[in-house]
Design a protein around this motif. Structure first.
Motif, mmCIF file in Angstrom:
data_model
loop_
_atom_site.group_PDB
_atom_site.id
_atom_site.type_symbol
_atom_site.label_atom_id
_atom_site.label_comp_id
_atom_site.label_asym_id
_atom_site.label_seq_id
_atom_site.Cartn_x
_atom_site.Cartn_y
_atom_site.Cartn_z
ATOM 1 N N TRP A 162 39.454 68.859 13.304
ATOM 2 C CA TRP A 162 40.827 68.583 13.702
ATOM 3 C C TRP A 162 41.728 68.363 12.485
ATOM 4 N N VAL A 163 41.312 67.482 11.586
ATOM 5 C CA VAL A 163 42.181 67.112 10.471
ATOM 6 C C VAL A 163 42.376 68.293 9.524
ATOM 7 N N PHE A 164 41.297 69.015 9.223
ATOM 8 C CA PHE A 164 41.415 70.144 8.305
ATOM 9 C C PHE A 164 42.310 71.233 8.881
ATOM 10 N N SER A 165 42.085 71.597 10.135
ATOM 11 C CA SER A 165 42.873 72.680 10.727
ATOM 12 C C SER A 165 44.334 72.285 10.906
ATOM 13 N N ALA A 166 44.569 71.068 11.405
ATOM 14 C CA ALA A 166 45.951 70.618 11.590
ATOM 15 C C ALA A 166 46.666 70.507 10.243
ATOM 16 N N SER A 167 45.965 69.985 9.240
ATOM 17 C CA SER A 167 46.569 69.845 7.910
ATOM 18 C C SER A 167 46.860 71.201 7.288
ATOM 19 N N LEU A 168 45.943 72.143 7.464
ATOM 20 C CA LEU A 168 46.139 73.479 6.902
ATOM 21 C C LEU A 168 47.394 74.129 7.482
ATOM 22 N N ILE A 169 47.591 73.934 8.777
ATOM 23 C CA ILE A 169 48.788 74.480 9.422
ATOM 24 C C ILE A 169 50.050 73.829 8.863
ATOM 25 N N VAL A 170 50.027 72.510 8.734
ATOM 26 C CA VAL A 170 51.202 71.804 8.227
ATOM 27 C C VAL A 170 51.477 72.186 6.781
ATOM 28 N N TRP A 171 50.438 72.221 5.958
ATOM 29 C CA TRP A 171 50.629 72.625 4.560
ATOM 30 C C TRP A 171 51.188 74.039 4.481
ATOM 31 N N ALA A 172 50.687 74.944 5.332
ATOM 32 C CA ALA A 172 51.151 76.333 5.312
ATOM 33 C C ALA A 172 52.629 76.422 5.701
ATOM 34 N N ILE A 173 53.035 75.643 6.686
ATOM 35 C CA ILE A 173 54.445 75.623 7.090
ATOM 36 C C ILE A 173 55.311 75.099 5.953
ATOM 37 N N LEU A 174 54.868 74.026 5.314
ATOM 38 C CA LEU A 174 55.626 73.470 4.201
ATOM 39 C C LEU A 174 55.713 74.465 3.041
ATOM 40 N N LYS A 175 54.632 75.177 2.799
ATOM 41 C CA LYS A 175 54.626 76.170 1.728
ATOM 42 C C LYS A 175 55.636 77.269 2.009
ATOM 43 N N ALA A 176 55.719 77.688 3.282
ATOM 44 C CA ALA A 176 56.656 78.754 3.647
ATOM 45 C C ALA A 176 58.099 78.275 3.642
ATOM 46 N N VAL A 177 58.321 77.031 4.043
ATOM 47 C CA VAL A 177 59.687 76.518 4.200
ATOM 48 C C VAL A 177 60.280 76.029 2.884
ATOM 49 N N MET A 178 59.546 75.224 2.130
ATOM 50 C CA MET A 178 60.106 74.618 0.920
ATOM 51 C C MET A 178 59.277 74.833 -0.331
ATOM 52 N N GLY A 179 58.072 75.390 -0.156
ATOM 53 C CA GLY A 179 57.172 75.509 -1.285
ATOM 54 C C GLY A 179 56.466 74.189 -1.535
ATOM 55 N N VAL A 180 55.243 74.247 -1.991
ATOM 56 C CA VAL A 180 54.493 73.014 -2.215
ATOM 57 C C VAL A 180 54.163 72.778 -3.681
ATOM 58 N N ARG A 181 54.368 73.792 -4.512
ATOM 59 C CA ARG A 181 53.966 73.676 -5.919
ATOM 60 C C ARG A 181 55.169 73.777 -6.845
ATOM 61 N N VAL A 182 55.171 72.941 -7.877
ATOM 62 C CA VAL A 182 56.228 73.023 -8.883
ATOM 63 C C VAL A 182 56.030 74.305 -9.691
ATOM 64 N N ASP A 183 57.084 74.769 -10.351
ATOM 65 C CA ASP A 183 56.956 76.005 -11.125
ATOM 66 C C ASP A 183 56.187 75.749 -12.421
ATOM 67 N N ALA A 184 55.848 76.841 -13.081
ATOM 68 C CA ALA A 184 54.970 76.756 -14.254
ATOM 69 C C ALA A 184 55.587 75.920 -15.371
ATOM 70 N N GLU A 185 56.878 76.069 -15.584
ATOM 71 C CA GLU A 185 57.518 75.316 -16.663
ATOM 72 C C GLU A 185 57.497 73.820 -16.376
ATOM 73 N N ASP A 186 57.788 73.446 -15.138
ATOM 74 C CA ASP A 186 57.768 72.030 -14.779
ATOM 75 C C ASP A 186 56.362 71.454 -14.866
ATOM 76 N N GLU A 187 55.375 72.251 -14.504
ATOM 77 C CA GLU A 187 53.996 71.773 -14.612
ATOM 78 C C GLU A 187 53.623 71.557 -16.074
ATOM 79 N N TYR A 188 54.094 72.435 -16.943
ATOM 80 C CA TYR A 188 53.798 72.284 -18.374
ATOM 81 C C TYR A 188 54.514 71.059 -18.952
ATOM 82 N N THR A 189 55.779 70.918 -18.593
ATOM 83 C CA THR A 189 56.566 69.795 -19.105
ATOM 84 C C THR A 189 56.085 68.478 -18.533
#
Length: 417
Positions: free
Chosen positions: A371-398
């Protein structure tokens, strides 16, 4: 003596005990914040501290508005929880009618407080696993769903007298409901997020990315160890009778011994595998032992608790190595500590508790993780599509401190690397 005459004293004592244990568990928020900030690079410290304090506040509000209703407002034995009102009029439970003088009776507000700090603990597990490359807003958006809906549904299945409870699944203080839950959500997030840049080489090599402050990480682990006494001891829910007092004492003792067993086992295994006494593995070993004993801290002997914790510590070390082989980047080892050791703790319950069965424990593991893995995967996927979940490469470096929070934890000493 009239049993009913004892109700006010028992009510007051058990309520006080639950509130104090809840405060101990709340202190674990500081432990997670210190542990995680010590195990990340200096340039990411402010952001992970912000995540930890913010997720606690989000958990408190969402559990008040939605989560507590889902966990505790439905008829016993159900699969789908319902919604209800949080807290009605306070009154002392009739101990005799409720099942005898050992039945717990305490303020509903104390119960809510004790439960909400568990929710925050589950979400804190996610924080460390996705550290150093996730957008803060995406993380907090997930925290809203996790603490308000995903966690309470599976919590209802066991602690709200849902179908897992009726099936005989045993989880005294949350090896599954809290720790496996948090690890499953973290794993889903890490899989969609990807590894930190530079963690894995093109030829399969694993590049170590050491944390910036091991004294802070050690302090965090010790705070968690201390807070865990409330986590496990408080889950007895009462202390006002001889039976309950003895159970609380056993829970405290076994919690401590399992942590010791986990730390020593992880330290020894690390020495064998790496030729060095790895502090980070030792700290995670202690936490893994704590996670393992959480499923049943009352029935084991003290020596059994040491052994249960030791197996958890070994699994934590092995889990970190396995995830690196699979190129699943977990900066603090949260998935191994809370996931693998949580599963082990649940499977160990029938070894010391005659009321447990491996079939029921496996059912609980599969249902909670699924339950938790599947529900979380769906929520993470929606967030990734809507706002993105990862900072860009420059911000990660800085460093995400500057990118996400506009400030650094160590402005005089931060090295951009």
């Amino acid at each position: 003596m009239d049993t009913n005459a004892l109700i006010p004293l028992q009510y007051a004592l058990d309520t006080f005990y639950l509130v104090i244990c809840g405060a101990l568990v709340m202190w674990m928020a500081a432990g997670f914040a210190m542990l995680e900030s010590g195990l990340v690079r200096a340039k990411n410290t402010t952001e992970i501290l912000t995540k930890n304090v913010a997720l606690y506040a989000v958990a408190c509000v969402m559990y008040l508005l939605i989560g507590y209703h889902i966990m505790y407002s439905s008829p016993e034995g159900g699969f789908l929880p319902s919604l209800g009102f949080l807290i009605g009029d306070e009154h002392a439970v009739d101990l005799v009618a409720a099942g005898g003088e050992d039945a717990p009776a305490f303020s509903k507000r104390a119960d809510f407080f004790f439960q909400v700090v568990f929710v925050a603990t589950a979400m804190s597990i996610v924080s460390g696993a996705v550290a150093e490359r996730m957008k803060l807003l995406a993380f907090l958006a997930f925290a809203v769903v996790m603490t308000g809906f995903i966690y309470p549904v599976q919590g209802y299945w066991k602690w709200g007298s849902g179908f897992l409870n009726q099936a005989g699944f045993l989880d005294f203080a949350g090896s599954g409901v809290v720790h496996l839950c948090g690890a499953a959500a973290a794993l889903a997030g890490v899989l969609l997020l990807g590894a930190r840049r530079g963690k894995y080489g093109p030829n399969g090599q694993v590049n170590a990315i050491p944390g910036a402050n091991l004294p802070l990480a050690t302090l965090g682990a010790l705070i968690l160890w201390f807070g865990w006494f409330g986590f496990n001891g408080g889950s007895q829910l009462a202390i006002s009778s001889i039976e309950n007092a003895n159970a609380v004492a056993a829970a405290f003792l076994n919690t401590n011994m399992a942590a010791a067993g986990g730390l020593l086992a992880a330290l020894i295994v690390a020495r064998i595998l790496f030729g060095k006494f790895d502090l980070t593995m030792a700290l995670n070993g202690a936490l893994a032992g704590l996670v393992a004993i959480t499923a049943e801290p009352v029935t084991p002997s003290a020596l059994s608790a040491v052994l249960i914790g030791a197996v958890g510590g070994v699994l934590a070390v092995g889990g970190v190595l396995l995830l690196d082989k699979l190129k699943i980047d977990d900066p603090v080892g949260a998935i191994s500590v809370h996931g693998l050791s949580g599963i082990w703790g649940l499977l160990a319950v029938p070894l010391t508790n005659d009321g447990g069965s491996f079939a029921a424990q496996l059912l609980g593991i599969v249902c909670i993780f699924g339950w938790v893995f599947s529900a979380s995967l769906i929520v993470w996927a929606i967030l990734k599509a809507v706002m993105g979940v990862r900072v860009d490469a420059e911000d990660e470096y800085t460093g995400v401190d500057i990118a996400e929070c506009g400030m650094e934890a160590y402005p005089e000493f931060t090295r951009k690397s």
